[in-house]
Design a protein around this motif. Structure first.
Motif, short mmCIF file in Angstrom:
data_model
loop_
_atom_site.label_atom_id
_atom_site.label_comp_id
_atom_site.label_asym_id
_atom_site.label_seq_id
_atom_site.Cartn_x
_atom_site.Cartn_y
_atom_site.Cartn_z
N SER A 78 38.12 43.33 28.56
CA SER A 78 37.43 43.52 29.84
C SER A 78 36.25 42.58 29.95
N LEU A 79 35.53 42.36 28.85
CA LEU A 79 34.42 41.42 28.89
C LEU A 79 34.90 40.02 29.24
N GLU A 80 36.01 39.60 28.63
CA GLU A 80 36.55 38.28 28.96
C GLU A 80 37.01 38.21 30.41
N MET A 81 37.63 39.29 30.89
CA MET A 81 38.09 39.30 32.28
C MET A 81 36.90 39.25 33.24
N PHE A 82 35.85 40.04 32.98
CA PHE A 82 34.69 40.05 33.86
C PHE A 82 33.99 38.70 33.85
N ALA A 83 33.90 38.10 32.67
CA ALA A 83 33.27 36.79 32.59
C ALA A 83 34.08 35.75 33.38
N GLY A 84 35.41 35.83 33.28
CA GLY A 84 36.25 34.91 34.06
C GLY A 84 36.13 35.13 35.55
N ILE A 85 36.10 36.42 35.96
CA ILE A 85 35.95 36.72 37.40
C ILE A 85 34.60 36.22 37.91
N GLY A 86 33.55 36.45 37.13
CA GLY A 86 32.24 35.98 37.55
C GLY A 86 32.18 34.47 37.68
N GLU A 87 32.77 33.76 36.73
CA GLU A 87 32.79 32.30 36.81
C GLU A 87 33.61 31.82 38.01
N ASN A 88 34.75 32.49 38.26
CA ASN A 88 35.56 32.10 39.43
C ASN A 88 34.83 32.37 40.74
N LEU A 89 34.07 33.47 40.81
CA LEU A 89 33.33 33.76 42.03
C LEU A 89 32.22 32.73 42.26
N ILE A 90 31.57 32.32 41.18
CA ILE A 90 30.54 31.28 41.32
C ILE A 90 31.17 29.98 41.80
N ASN A 91 32.30 29.59 41.20
CA ASN A 91 32.98 28.37 41.63
C ASN A 91 33.48 28.50 43.07
#
Length: 612
Positions: A487-500
């Protein structure tokens, strides 16, 4: 001359008391008498000559001389304590509670703890709470602390950190010095681990709990930086000669030539800073840093602590506040489980206590000490699950805000959230390693403690600390940790995608604006060029003088119709017909491609519907 096996200062004075002063000198907090003073010597110490007093000396000089003697003895005591307790790079690791140096080093760490002692079996149970003094007396009384025959598991749950409590339980159950060093010298972000010793199993697990803004800020101020470059055996700075003069002035003996002024209170005094640490955070903070107040004179550890608090204040806002604190667990083969955590409250372990009070729970009916350790690990992992669920709610909120209308404030919150997730991943991954090691390598690590070179141990089959049932339940805890880390990896990926996505949308909108401006410029560029050409007011230009942009003009002054045939549009229209297609050809191709795909999709849908 100083006796053998005694400490001496730079002037050659013995720092250990004479034989005739032993009864008045300080004794060891552990043994009652100083082991150095009581040690046998080969050479007999020569008696020191007593100073002769002149009859002409004033009558008030005798109290002054005694005062000087007392001050020098106190300084000698400080120096001897420093020699014993000096630690640093290359020092002997571990905290041996039987040594006087450990009392001198950690004796100032005091806190009002809450200690809960639970004795239980599958049929009976007994619970009791104690204060520091009651627990110390309980541990020192062998008859009172002895386990009843029906007791299968004894759980000593210590809430708070105090030297007298930890020393008492260490002497009672012989806790390993290396484990105690990890207890006193740990930090909030230290990695979780498990150590195998002959007497017991030691676990240090980081607990992640949700907290308020004030609790998180206070925790950051107390715990300091998450990273440290201090040695493992770092301790307060030794008591130097420069500090001796300060101590002399603080004790009222600043200048030996002006004792009368000192005795009459004319010398200035300031509040004395503590020499020994008073909390676990002071163990790695040098003594001189607590005396200074300027930013340039602070040591690196204090500067990191200030930077950590300032950074947390800047990050305050719409974020998930998580308090990270270590829990220490000792598991003995005799069925004793000792747990320690820094917060002086038992709220964290209340769910386990409630389960032990009920007879029909698996923890109670099994009466397995390793299953109690598994329950504590499961409790800490469940606390981490609450943190992950809160992050899930927060990331969904930010995703909704970004998809609705991207804002730079939301991007800031996502940046802070992504950094927090990276830090939590660093502290949570070792917990998975600990759980996997308890399930897979428990027997092998326990066998490594047995010396196979001894003949009596060759046929000995060692057993692990964890039972088969506890390993089965640890598999469920391991699955929860896998879910947390994924979940931590998924949330970090979602956050990075939202920033991009936010910055891509900003770039796309800017490109659309520039595209519209470019298209308008292309459309009006030929007209602007020709208008500028035909708008020039010169007599010699035949195209301007004899032509106009009107097809017909009525001359009111001469009252006649004059037909002027325009040459402006004859030039402007062909130029626009050539220039515009050249610049908008890619857009035309894109429109044609979109129409073709749309028509093809409709045909396939119709054919599919007919087939169905």
């Amino acid at each position: 001359m100083p006796r053998e096996n005694s400490f001496s200062d730079s002037d050659g004075r013995s720092l250990t008391p004479d034989l005739d002063d032993e009864e008045h000198g300080p004794s060891s907090p552990t043994y009652g008498t100083s082991p150095i003073a009581a040690s046998p010597t080969k050479h007999t110490a020569l008696p020191r000559p007593r100073p002769s007093f002149n009859s002409s000396r004033p009558a008030h000089s005798e109290p002054i001389r005694r005062f000087r003697h007392v001050v020098r003895k106190v300084i000698a005591m400080h120096r001897s304590t420093t020699v014993i307790t000096t630690r640093g790079i290359g020092a002997e690791p571990g905290v041996d509670v039987r040594r006087a140096s450990a009392d001198a080093m950690y004796g100032g760490i005091k806190q009002d703890c809450i200690i809960e002692v639970a004795d239980y079996s599958s049929t009976q149970s007994s619970f009791g709470r104690m204060t520091n003094r009651e627990f110390v007396n309980f541990m020192n009384d062998d008859a009172a602390s002895a386990q009843e025959p029906w007791v299968k598991v004894r759980w000593i749950n210590i809430a708070g950190m105090s030297w007298d409590v930890i020393k008492a339980v260490s002497l009672k159950y012989n806790l390993h010095p290396l484990a105690l060093e990890d207890v006193f010298n740990t930090r909030s972000q230290t990695r979780s681990k498990v150590d195998y010793y002959t007497q017991h199993l030691f676990l240090r697990i980081l607990c992640h709990e949700l907290s308020t803004d004030d609790e998180a800020f206070a925790s950051a101020a107390a715990q300091g930086s998450t990273l440290t470059d201090a040695p493992r055996s770092e301790s307060p700075v030794p008591f130097t000669d420069a500090d001796n003069d300060v101590e002399m002035r603080e004790m009222g003996d600043g200048d030996f030539g002006e004792d009368e002024k000192t005795l009459h209170g004319n010398s200035t005094r300031r509040k004395k800073a503590p020499i020994l640490p008073t909390s676990r955070s002071d163990v790695s903070t040098p003594r001189k840093s607590r005396r200074t107040t300027t930013m340039h004179s602070l040591d690196p550890a204090t500067k990191r602590r200030i930077d950590e608090v300032a950074l947390r204040a800047l990050k305050s806002g719409d974020r998930v506040n998580v308090k990270v604190s270590p829990m220490f667990i000792f598991l003995f083969r005799s069925g004793v489980v000792i747990s320690m955590h820094s917060a002086p409250s038992l709220d964290l372990t209340q769910p386990i206590t409630r389960r032990l009070r009920q007879r029909d729970t698996g923890l109670r009916t099994s009466a397995d000490p390793s299953l109690l350790v598994q329950s504590l690990l499961d409790l800490l992992v469940d606390k981490a699950l609450e943190v992950i669920d809160t992050y899930h709610v927060k990331i969904r909120k930010f995703e909704r805000e970004i998809l609705l209308k991207p804002k730079i404030e939301t991007v800031r919150n996502l940046h802070i959230l992504s950094g927090d997730l990276i830090l939590h991943k660093r502290t949570l991954e070792p917990i998975r390693t600990v759980i996997y090691g308890l399930r897979r390598y428990d027997v092998d690590r326990a066998a490594a403690l047995v010396d196979s070179s001894v003949a009596a141990n060759q046929d000995f089959k060692p057993a692990g600390f964890m039972s088969h049932k506890s390993k089965i339940y640890l598999a469920d805890v391991f699955d929860h940790m896998e879910y947390i880390l994924s979940s931590l990896e998924m949330f970090a990926g979602i956050g990075e995608n939202l920033i991009n996505y936010t910055f891509n949308m900003a770039s796309y909108e800017m490109n659309e604006v520039m595209r519209r401006l470019t298209l308008a410029t292309i459309i009006f560029l030929p007209l602007t060029l020709l208008t500028g050409y035909f708008g020039m007011n010169f007599e010699g230009m035949w195209s301007v003088h004899g032509h106009s942009d009107l097809l017909q003009v009525f001359d009111i002054i001469h009252e006649r119709h004059t037909h002027f045939y325009s040459s402006f549009w004859e030039i402007a229209l062909p130029v626009m017909a050539v220039v515009l297609p050249i610049f908008i050809t890619p857009d035309i191709k894109r429109i044609i491609h979109y129409v073709q795909k749309h028509i093809l999709m409709k045909r396939i849908v119709k054919k599919t519907l007919k087939t169905a």
